[in-house]
Motif scaffolding. Sequence first.
Motif, short mmCIF file in Angstrom:
data_model
loop_
_atom_site.label_atom_id
_atom_site.label_comp_id
_atom_site.label_asym_id
_atom_site.label_seq_id
_atom_site.Cartn_x
_atom_site.Cartn_y
_atom_site.Cartn_z
N ALA A 197 -1.05 -19.80 14.80
CA ALA A 197 1.11 -19.22 14.17
C ALA A 197 1.12 -17.87 14.83
CB ALA A 197 1.21 -19.87 13.11
N SER A 198 2.43 -18.26 15.82
CA SER A 198 3.47 -16.69 16.14
C SER A 198 3.08 -16.12 14.50
CB SER A 198 4.61 -17.61 16.39
OG SER A 198 4.52 -17.12 17.87
N CYS A 199 2.53 -15.08 14.28
CA CYS A 199 3.11 -14.70 12.99
C CYS A 199 4.04 -13.07 12.88
CB CYS A 199 1.91 -13.93 12.70
SG CYS A 199 0.86 -15.47 11.77
N GLY A 200 5.04 -13.27 14.54
CA GLY A 200 5.94 -11.77 14.45
C GLY A 200 5.62 -11.19 15.97
N PRO A 201 6.85 -10.18 16.32
CA PRO A 201 7.73 -10.36 15.83
C PRO A 201 8.46 -11.68 15.49
CG PRO A 201 6.96 -9.41 17.75
CD PRO A 201 6.18 -10.39 17.51
N GLY A 202 10.02 -11.41 14.71
CA GLY A 202 10.56 -12.33 14.85
C GLY A 202 11.89 -12.62 13.81
N LEU A 203 11.83 -13.70 13.25
CA LEU A 203 12.82 -13.75 12.38
C LEU A 203 11.77 -14.27 10.96
CD1 LEU A 203 15.79 -16.14 13.42
CD2 LEU A 203 15.63 -13.65 12.70
N ARG A 217 5.01 -10.60 10.14
CA ARG A 217 5.27 -9.50 10.49
C ARG A 217 7.07 -9.89 10.93
NH1 ARG A 217 1.21 -4.88 11.89
NH2 ARG A 217 2.78 -3.88 11.58
N PRO A 218 7.98 -8.91 10.65
CA PRO A 218 9.67 -9.30 11.44
C PRO A 218 9.08 -8.09 12.17
CG PRO A 218 9.94 -7.84 9.15
CD PRO A 218 8.46 -8.64 9.10
N ARG A 219 8.79 -7.00 12.70
CA ARG A 219 7.77 -6.41 13.85
C ARG A 219 6.63 -6.20 13.66
NH1 ARG A 219 11.32 -2.62 15.69
NH2 ARG A 219 10.30 -0.93 15.74
N TRP A 220 6.17 -6.34 15.12
CA TRP A 220 4.79 -6.11 15.35
C TRP A 220 4.32 -4.93 16.17
CZ3 TRP A 220 1.00 -10.93 14.42
CH2 TRP A 220 -0.67 -10.28 14.66
N PRO A 221 4.76 -4.31 16.68
CA PRO A 221 4.29 -2.98 18.08
C PRO A 221 2.79 -3.62 18.50
CG PRO A 221 4.80 -2.23 16.08
CD PRO A 221 4.85 -2.91 15.47
N LEU A 222 3.30 -4.52 19.91
CA LEU A 222 2.08 -5.08 20.97
C LEU A 222 0.66 -4.02 20.89
CD1 LEU A 222 3.72 -6.27 24.35
CD2 LEU A 222 2.09 -6.98 23.12
N ALA A 223 1.72 -2.30 20.67
CA ALA A 223 0.58 -1.42 21.13
C ALA A 223 -1.05 -1.47 20.00
CB ALA A 223 1.21 -0.15 20.65
N GLU A 224 -0.33 -2.39 18.60
CA GLU A 224 -1.13 -2.67 17.95
C GLU A 224 -2.59 -3.36 17.99
OE1 GLU A 224 0.75 -2.68 14.00
OE2 GLU A 224 1.78 -1.22 13.71
N MET A 225 -1.79 -4.21 18.77
CA MET A 225 -3.25 -5.48 19.00
C MET A 225 -4.24 -4.62 19.55
SD MET A 225 -1.02 -7.78 17.80
CE MET A 225 -2.26 -8.51 17.86
N ALA A 226 -3.87 -3.35 20.37
CA ALA A 226 -5.26 -3.14 20.74
C ALA A 226 -6.59 -2.79 19.80
CB ALA A 226 -4.87 -1.62 21.31
N GLN A 227 -5.88 -2.56 19.01
CA GLN A 227 -7.00 -2.86 17.30
C GLN A 227 -7.50 -3.77 16.65
OE1 GLN A 227 -4.11 -1.65 14.77
NE2 GLN A 227 -3.97 0.53 14.91
N ARG A 228 -7.21 -5.07 17.45
CA ARG A 228 -7.49 -6.00 17.26
C ARG A 228 -8.87 -6.58 18.14
NH1 ARG A 228 -4.52 -11.57 16.75
NH2 ARG A 228 -6.13 -11.99 14.40
N MET A 229 -9.45 -5.56 19.69
CA MET A 229 -10.88 -5.90 20.49
C MET A 229 -11.65 -4.84 19.84
SD MET A 229 -9.98 -8.24 21.92
CE MET A 229 -8.42 -9.43 21.99
N THR A 230 -11.59 -4.18 18.93
CA THR A 230 -12.36 -3.44 18.37
C THR A 230 -12.42 -3.34 16.08
OG1 THR A 230 -10.83 -1.81 17.80
CG2 THR A 230 -11.73 -1.04 19.83
N ALA A 231 -11.45 -4.58 16.13
CA ALA A 231 -12.02 -4.40 14.57
C ALA A 231 -11.06 -5.43 14.32
CB ALA A 231 -11.72 -2.88 13.80
N ASP A 232 -11.33 -5.89 13.23
CA ASP A 232 -10.68 -6.93 12.68
C ASP A 232 -8.79 -6.19 11.86
OD1 ASP A 232 -9.49 -9.29 11.10
OD2 ASP A 232 -11.93 -9.42 9.79
#
Length: 371
Positions: A89-95, A350-365
């Motif tokens: 599911a989409s969990c952010g960003p959004g309303l 999360r209403p705000r979820w900067p794309l830059a944070e997605m890099a963490q997903r490729m190294t950790a949970d």
Amino acid sequence: MPDSDQTPPDLPTPVMAIESSCDDTACAIVTIDGRIVAETTLTQSGHVPFGGVVPEIAARAHLAALPTLVRDTLAKADMQPHELGAIAASCGPGLIGGLIVGADMGKGMAIALDKPFIAVNHIEAHALTARLPGVAENGAPFPYLLLLVSGGHCQCIAVEGVGHYRRLGGTIDDAAGEAFDKVAKMLGLGWPGGPAVEALAREGDPRAVSLPRPLMGRPGCDFSFSGLKTAVAQKLPVAVRTALPRQEAADIAASFQQAVSDIVIDRLGHALAMMERPTTLVVAGGVAANGVLRASLRDFAARHDLPFAAPPLRLCTDNAVMVAWAAIETMRARREAGLPIPNDIALRPRPRWPLAEMAQRMTADLLETTP
Ligand code: KG4
Ligand code: ZN
């Protein structure tokens, strides 16, 4: 399921995904190789009288629509819930109200079915749509330049890999679609305004009304549309705003549309210079439906010797296919990095979820890093 290096046999698919971040309620089922088994999208109409998306109405409408939508999508796919591999599911960003509804629905299903739940960043989903097989020739290899222009977003993103996104610039005030919607309102047209402005603009002269092009020529690739919107307002005598002679209204619509297109092309030129040679220019978001903008983008890409990829409109606007595909790309990339399939059941929307944070997903949970 084919067994090859490209399609690891043990990824839990097909993925059922839910999208509910704004005013579209959507559900889709997609296989590991990008085949769309079923998709359903419902655009909420309850916002029309208000001339814009009302968050509370959106959340309640998602809540009312989702159970039936999920059932319909399974029926279209001729599948039973237990045949699904994972739920996303989409969990952010959004309303936030809508995000909570969609994420909780997905989590509930995942718990009941004992399948992984994958939280998807909505912008990442837009960014990866061009890689869905059949959308772009050669599948839009990394790195590519994404222009995302919708009612809520206006940004240029260097898409360098799954989880690796560099925001090159974005709007400092209104999104492009928001500007179309506001100008439509000033001209007495309906909502959403983009299609109405485009239709009226066909009868007008794009050179008839002189309008500013904010930030044009400035370094970087930020956008600004608020000054343009104000300039349009100033061309309209207050007393006759909704009763302008049709030709005058059409000339304003055409001139405004041309100004938006000129601004976007100028900003893209700067974005291009901020990247190592991209493989493709990709456009996404509802404003990508605009014929004048599309033609300018195609021309821009040709001048820069870049393939141009515009997903079909139903995949450019908010949809659940892109959410399912982003979940699949994420699982595949994590598997290639030696990481387990994510299970984001405890992740809060999360209403705000900067794309830059997605890099963490490729190294950790993601859970370890999300507040
Ligand atoms: O991507 P989208 O369906 O929803 C989100 O905002 O997430 O984009 C909707 C926006 C609205 O602002 C709408 O006015 C604009 O896209 N739009 C257009 C056109 N069709 C939709 N803008 C300009 N020209 C169009 N033909
Ligand atoms: Zn969107």
